[in-house]
Design a protein around this motif. Structure first.
Motif, PDB file in Angstrom:
ATOM      1  N   TYR A  91     -69.487  28.515  13.275  1.00 22.28           N
ATOM      2  CA  TYR A  91     -70.448  28.235  12.207  1.00 22.28           C
ATOM      3  C   TYR A  91     -69.841  27.338  11.137  1.00 22.28           C
ATOM      4  N   SER A  92     -68.521  27.472  10.886  1.00 26.29           N
ATOM      5  CA  SER A  92     -67.856  26.595   9.919  1.00 26.29           C
ATOM      6  C   SER A  92     -67.806  25.165  10.438  1.00 26.29           C
ATOM      7  N   ARG A  93     -67.527  25.017  11.719  1.00 26.62           N
ATOM      8  CA  ARG A  93     -67.461  23.677  12.311  1.00 26.62           C
ATOM      9  C   ARG A  93     -68.829  22.998  12.294  1.00 26.62           C
ATOM     10  N   ILE A  94     -69.870  23.787  12.523  1.00 26.37           N
ATOM     11  CA  ILE A  94     -71.227  23.227  12.469  1.00 26.37           C
ATOM     12  C   ILE A  94     -71.529  22.741  11.060  1.00 26.37           C
ATOM     13  N   ILE A  95     -71.193  23.550  10.050  1.00 33.15           N
ATOM     14  CA  ILE A  95     -71.437  23.174   8.652  1.00 33.15           C
ATOM     15  C   ILE A  95     -70.699  21.882   8.311  1.00 33.15           C
ATOM     16  N   LEU A  96     -69.424  21.791   8.691  1.00 32.10           N
ATOM     17  CA  LEU A  96     -68.624  20.619   8.342  1.00 32.10           C
ATOM     18  C   LEU A  96     -69.103  19.373   9.088  1.00 32.10           C
ATOM     19  N   GLY A  97     -69.400  19.531  10.380  1.00 37.85           N
ATOM     20  CA  GLY A  97     -69.922  18.397  11.143  1.00 37.85           C
ATOM     21  C   GLY A  97     -71.266  17.937  10.607  1.00 37.85           C
ATOM     22  N   ASP A 138     -63.114  20.411  18.272  1.00 37.96           N
ATOM     23  CA  ASP A 138     -63.865  21.573  17.783  1.00 37.96           C
ATOM     24  C   ASP A 138     -65.222  21.142  17.222  1.00 37.96           C
ATOM     25  N   ILE A 139     -65.246  19.994  16.513  1.00 39.04           N
ATOM     26  CA  ILE A 139     -66.499  19.471  15.973  1.00 39.04           C
ATOM     27  C   ILE A 139     -67.415  19.015  17.104  1.00 39.04           C
ATOM     28  N   LEU A 140     -66.835  18.313  18.087  1.00 42.34           N
ATOM     29  CA  LEU A 140     -67.648  17.814  19.203  1.00 42.34           C
ATOM     30  C   LEU A 140     -68.249  18.953  20.011  1.00 42.34           C
ATOM     31  N   ALA A 141     -67.545  20.086  20.052  1.00 39.00           N
ATOM     32  CA  ALA A 141     -68.045  21.245  20.811  1.00 39.00           C
ATOM     33  C   ALA A 141     -69.346  21.785  20.227  1.00 39.00           C
ATOM     34  N   VAL A 142     -69.573  21.541  18.939  1.00 42.95           N
ATOM     35  CA  VAL A 142     -70.811  21.999  18.295  1.00 42.95           C
ATOM     36  C   VAL A 142     -71.617  20.803  17.793  1.00 42.95           C
ATOM     37  N   GLY A 143     -71.404  19.643  18.430  1.00 42.69           N
ATOM     38  CA  GLY A 143     -72.024  18.398  17.962  1.00 42.69           C
ATOM     39  C   GLY A 143     -73.538  18.438  17.958  1.00 42.69           C
ATOM     40  N   LYS A 144     -74.140  19.019  19.002  1.00 46.05           N
ATOM     41  CA  LYS A 144     -75.605  19.056  19.073  1.00 46.05           C
ATOM     42  C   LYS A 144     -76.176  19.893  17.938  1.00 46.05           C
ATOM     43  N   GLU A 145     -75.577  21.049  17.726  1.00 46.42           N
ATOM     44  CA  GLU A 145     -76.053  21.919  16.646  1.00 46.42           C
ATOM     45  C   GLU A 145     -75.852  21.262  15.276  1.00 46.42           C
ATOM     46  N   ALA A 146     -74.687  20.607  15.076  1.00 47.40           N
ATOM     47  CA  ALA A 146     -74.409  19.955  13.794  1.00 47.40           C
ATOM     48  C   ALA A 146     -75.430  18.854  13.514  1.00 47.40           C
TER      49      ALA A 146
END
Length: 388
Positions: A145-151, A79-87
């Protein structure tokens, strides 16, 4: 007798956190703010029932560790890797904007170069514990958006550590030490990368045979162990705790440990937030100059993270990008550590330290107040199928 005194202080801390937290929940306000104010109420600034000390400081740190461990258990690596670029973008921009803004603001109000550098550095690191508590309360940890914040918070901590090492090195020796910055960067990347490389292995093995019949004890060993390893490297222990939770999230159904971890967290996490209030020095915040100049620092701190988060998460849509920006806004113990290091090195004076304290208190109290309505705003759009 000394131990009994600490026990009484823990009781008053929990009692105040429970009562004020309940009141804030009834008023539909973030419980975390209630817990911070509860600590202020029973702390030295007001009633004087609880005082800062090594034991309570340790319990508070354990509270932060368990909070991020719980959050990690709700977050899988994919889930984190899916939004890795944004994070990554959110983290980089969220470090760059506040640092540059704080540095030039410091120079504009008459700071020397070194205090201005410390001011910029104090604005860099996000205190993800505050945001994570709100996300957990609202049950939105599964949202992008939560995953992006945490990553972004993990990357943010690594970047913040590098900036702090460089600035502190300049304060101590008067020169920029490239070797120190490179060593910290390498250790941080190896630590985070190594934890992520364990995920495929966890998916293949049968973990119950490693737990010796005690899955919760095994989970504690992993969580505390990675938090300790992070601290040894120089990262915040909560980064290790989050990574440990994320590792065990791959096998959480097999181990069935969530309820046990949550139970311990419900005891320790309020202590962490209440101790933020206990440590507040009201006398340092009563100066008219601190309020005036501190408001400018607070504005830069909020806008810098909001802008960095918004631009970095723009691909998620307008409302969710706003949530990410607000979620990255709280500062906490890292900002105070930066200011304390500057004070110890003689790079900042008491008044400059008070400005950082004002900023930390302001972002701690304001960010959760804005985060809840921002999330509700984004969720309404998703539920109605409207613009994200």
């Amino acid at each position: 007798m000394h131990g009994m005194g600490h026990l009484v202080e823990v009781f008053f801390l929990l009692l105040a956190a429970q009562l004020v937290g309940w009141l804030f929940a009834r008023l539909k306000q973030p419980v975390v703010i209630g817990e911070v104010l509860a600590g202020l109420l029973v702390g030295p600034a007001l009633l004087g029932l609880v005082h800062d000390g090594e034991i309570l400081e340790f319990l508070a740190e354990l509270g932060a560790i368990f909070l991020l461990f719980m959050v990690g258990l709700e977050t899988r690596l994919r889930d984190i890797l899916a939004v890795g670029k944004e994070a990554f973008l959110v983290a980089v921009l969220g470090v760059l904007f506040p640092f540059v803004g704080g540095y030039f603001f410091g120079l504009s109000i008459g700071f020397a170069q070194l205090p201005a550098l410390f001011l910029g550095t104090a604005l860099v690191a996000t205190s993800v514990g505050i945001t994570a508590r709100v996300l957990l309360e609202l049950g939105v940890l599964s949202r992008n958006y939560s995953r992006i914040i945490l990553g972004a918070a993990v990357i943010d901590d690594v970047l913040g550590l590098i900036v702090l090492a460089v600035v502190n090195g300049v304060a101590q020796s008067g020169t920029f030490e490239l070797a120190v910055a490179l060593r910290i960067t390498l250790l941080s990347v190896l630590f985070v990368g190594g934890a992520m490389l364990l995920v495929p292995w966890l998916r293949r093995v049968s973990l119950p045979r490693f737990t010796l019949g005690n899955p919760f004890g095994f989970a504690l060993l992993v969580g505390v162990g990675l938090a300790a390893l992070a601290a040894i490297i120089g990262l915040a222990p909560i980064v290790g705790a989050f990574l440990a939770g994320m590792l065990l999230a791959e096998v959480r159904e097999e181990l069935a440990i969530e309820e046990h971890v949550r139970a311990v967290g419900q005891f320790l996490t309020p202590i962490f937030f209440a101790m933020v209030g206990v440590r507040l020095e009201l006398t340092a915040l009563l100066s008219a100059k601190v309020w005036l100049v501190g408001s400018g620092v607070l504005l830069i701190a909020l806008v810098g993270k909001l802008l960095g988060g918004f631009l970095g998460a723009w691909s998620q849509g307008f409302r969710r990008a706003v949530v990410v920006g607000v979620g990255m806004a709280p500062r906490g113990e890292v900002g105070l550590i930066v200011a304390a290091l500057g004070l110890a090195a003689g790079a900042v004076n008491e008044e400059e330290y008070a400005l950082v304290l004002f900023m930390v208190v302001g972002t701690t109290l304001l960010a959760p107040l804005f985060l809840r309505p921002a999330i509700a705003w984004a969720e309404r759009a998703q539920a109605s199928g409207g613009s994200p």
